[in-house]
Motif scaffolding. Structure first.
Motif, PDB file in Angstrom:
ATOM      1  N   GLY A 169       0.780  -1.223   0.000  1.00  0.00           N
ATOM      2  CA  GLY A 169       0.000   0.000   0.000  1.00  0.00           C
ATOM      3  C   GLY A 169       0.813   1.275   0.000  1.00  0.00           C
ATOM      4  N   ARG A 170       2.025   1.209  -0.538  1.00  0.00           N
ATOM      5  CA  ARG A 170       2.864   2.407  -0.618  1.00  0.00           C
ATOM      6  C   ARG A 170       2.899   2.916  -2.046  1.00  0.00           C
ATOM      7  N   ASP A 171       2.872   4.229  -2.201  1.00  0.00           N
ATOM      8  CA  ASP A 171       2.969   4.847  -3.520  1.00  0.00           C
ATOM      9  C   ASP A 171       4.381   4.651  -4.056  1.00  0.00           C
ATOM     10  N   PRO A 172       4.560   3.938  -5.171  1.00  0.00           N
ATOM     11  CA  PRO A 172       5.916   3.741  -5.700  1.00  0.00           C
ATOM     12  C   PRO A 172       6.626   5.049  -6.024  1.00  0.00           C
ATOM     13  N   ALA A 173       5.860   6.094  -6.353  1.00  0.00           N
ATOM     14  CA  ALA A 173       6.473   7.380  -6.697  1.00  0.00           C
ATOM     15  C   ALA A 173       7.120   8.053  -5.492  1.00  0.00           C
ATOM     16  N   SER A 174       6.852   7.538  -4.283  1.00  0.00           N
ATOM     17  CA  SER A 174       7.457   8.135  -3.089  1.00  0.00           C
ATOM     18  C   SER A 174       8.905   7.691  -2.898  1.00  0.00           C
ATOM     19  N   ILE A 175       9.378   6.770  -3.731  1.00  0.00           N
ATOM     20  CA  ILE A 175      10.766   6.310  -3.678  1.00  0.00           C
ATOM     21  C   ILE A 175      11.487   6.803  -4.934  1.00  0.00           C
ATOM     22  N   ALA A 176      12.444   7.704  -4.768  1.00  0.00           N
ATOM     23  CA  ALA A 176      13.235   8.181  -5.896  1.00  0.00           C
ATOM     24  C   ALA A 176      14.148   7.072  -6.397  1.00  0.00           C
ATOM     25  N   ARG A 177      14.415   7.070  -7.697  1.00  0.00           N
ATOM     26  CA  ARG A 177      15.242   6.030  -8.314  1.00  0.00           C
ATOM     27  C   ARG A 177      16.616   6.608  -8.647  1.00  0.00           C
ATOM     28  N   SER A 178      17.669   5.861  -8.283  1.00  0.00           N
ATOM     29  CA  SER A 178      19.040   6.364  -8.343  1.00  0.00           C
ATOM     30  C   SER A 178      19.933   5.419  -9.121  1.00  0.00           C
ATOM     31  N   LEU A 179      20.854   5.996  -9.886  1.00  0.00           N
ATOM     32  CA  LEU A 179      21.874   5.235 -10.616  1.00  0.00           C
ATOM     33  C   LEU A 179      23.240   5.877 -10.405  1.00  0.00           C
ATOM     34  N   VAL A 180      24.274   5.052 -10.428  1.00  0.00           N
ATOM     35  CA  VAL A 180      25.652   5.537 -10.480  1.00  0.00           C
ATOM     36  C   VAL A 180      26.154   5.368 -11.906  1.00  0.00           C
ATOM     37  N   LEU A 181      26.632   6.454 -12.500  1.00  0.00           N
ATOM     38  CA  LEU A 181      27.101   6.433 -13.885  1.00  0.00           C
ATOM     39  C   LEU A 181      28.591   6.763 -13.928  1.00  0.00           C
ATOM     40  N   PRO A 182      29.375   6.003 -14.681  1.00  0.00           N
ATOM     41  CA  PRO A 182      30.814   6.283 -14.743  1.00  0.00           C
ATOM     42  C   PRO A 182      31.112   7.527 -15.576  1.00  0.00           C
ATOM     43  N   VAL A 183      32.138   8.238 -15.165  1.00  0.00           N
ATOM     44  CA  VAL A 183      32.630   9.402 -15.896  1.00  0.00           C
ATOM     45  C   VAL A 183      33.896   8.999 -16.649  1.00  0.00           C
TER      46      VAL A 183
END
Length: 282
Positions: A222-236
């Motif tokens: 019963g949690r809104d999925p949009a309440s969890i931000a999605r994060s990635l690590v990208l190489p430079v």
């Protein structure tokens, strides 16, 4: 709106080099957060090279910066008892004036030899994945209570047992819980406890599938999925900035709005300004 941060893995580098990058980034508004990792021995480069302990280093960097959100991406829950970790993290948050983002995960996978060796080398137990994920869930619950409960409490879990548990001082702000991991079992913990979910890697296709699974687990409780931000690590890549620019665009199109740019060492002079000018959109 996407938030951008930098990661400086504190291996094969000096304290002075890491501090230089963080102080520079602190003056660049386009860079909103900065991260270390949590390993006790190198996982890349010279196996006998230097590694700075993450939470100790984070406290030093918190004292030298004024604006950046900061954290470890992510703390290994295998390394420190959760009540001790809560005290350490609360102290760093106080030192920073409330800028901590609390990154945590189950700990290194058993199939990564360079990471696995640090447990035996430091006298730390290495339990199976089921134990690690179960302990992570209890750690998240305990740490949140330690940061919010006004009275001592007892906790009698399967993995964590506390008597008279209390944390003072508490964090100045409300540190976001940034949980890392990709297994289904870990994503169930993410669904219940995370403010931000960090996918460990830059495999966007797999990250999208795991993100959809996280949505499903959120719906089940019963949690809104949009309440969890999605994060990635990208190489430079210093010699191929367009590769990172393209990766940012693809990640944003896929709904990842918390992006961390991993800087390879050695760090060129002015690297944070270069990232802002040459990598970041706009």
């Amino acid at each position: 709106m996407t938030s951008f941060g930098l990661m400086t893995a504190p291996q094969q580098v000096s304290y002075a080099d890491v501090a230089r990058v963080w102080r520079e980034a602190d003056g660049i508004p386009e860079i909103e957060h900065a991260w270390l990792f949590d390993h006790l021995m190198p996982i890349g480069g010279d196996p006998g090279g230097p590694v700075l302990e993450g939470w100790t280093l984070l406290s030093a960097l918190a004292a030298q910066t004024e604006r950046l959100r900061l954290g470890l991406l992510v703390t290994s829950n295998r390394f420190r008892p959760p009540a001790m970790l809560a005290k350490i993290a609360a102290t760093v948050d106080v030192v920073s004036g409330g800028r901590l983002d609390f990154g945590i995960g189950a700990g290194s996978r058993p199939d990564v030899p360079m990471a696995r060796r640090e447990y035996e080398a430091h006298g730390l137990p290495f339990h199976d994945s089921a134990h690690a994920v179960g302990a992570l869930a209890e750690a998240c619950a305990v740490i949140r209570r330690l940061w919010t409960d006004d009275e001592p409490f007892e906790f009698d879990g399967e993995y964590v047992r506390l008597k008279g548990a209390y944390c003072n001082p508490k964090p100045v702000g409300r540190p976001s819980f940034v949980l890392g991991g990709r297994s289904a079992a870990t994503l169930r913990v993410v669904a219940r406890h995370a403010d931000v979910w960090n996918y460990p890697g830059d495999d966007l296709e797999d990250a999208l599938g795991r993100s959809a699974l996280l949505d499903r687990f959120c719906a089940e409780i019963g949690r809104d999925p949009a309440s969890i931000a999605r994060s990635l690590v990208l190489p430079v890549f210093y010699d191929r900035p367009q590769v990172t620019r393209d990766a940012i665009a693809a990640a944003e199109d896929a709904g990842f709005r918390h992006l961390v740019l991993a800087l390879p060492a050695p760090y060129p002079d002015g690297v944070a300004r270069w990232v802002a000018d040459e990598i970041l959109p706009g």
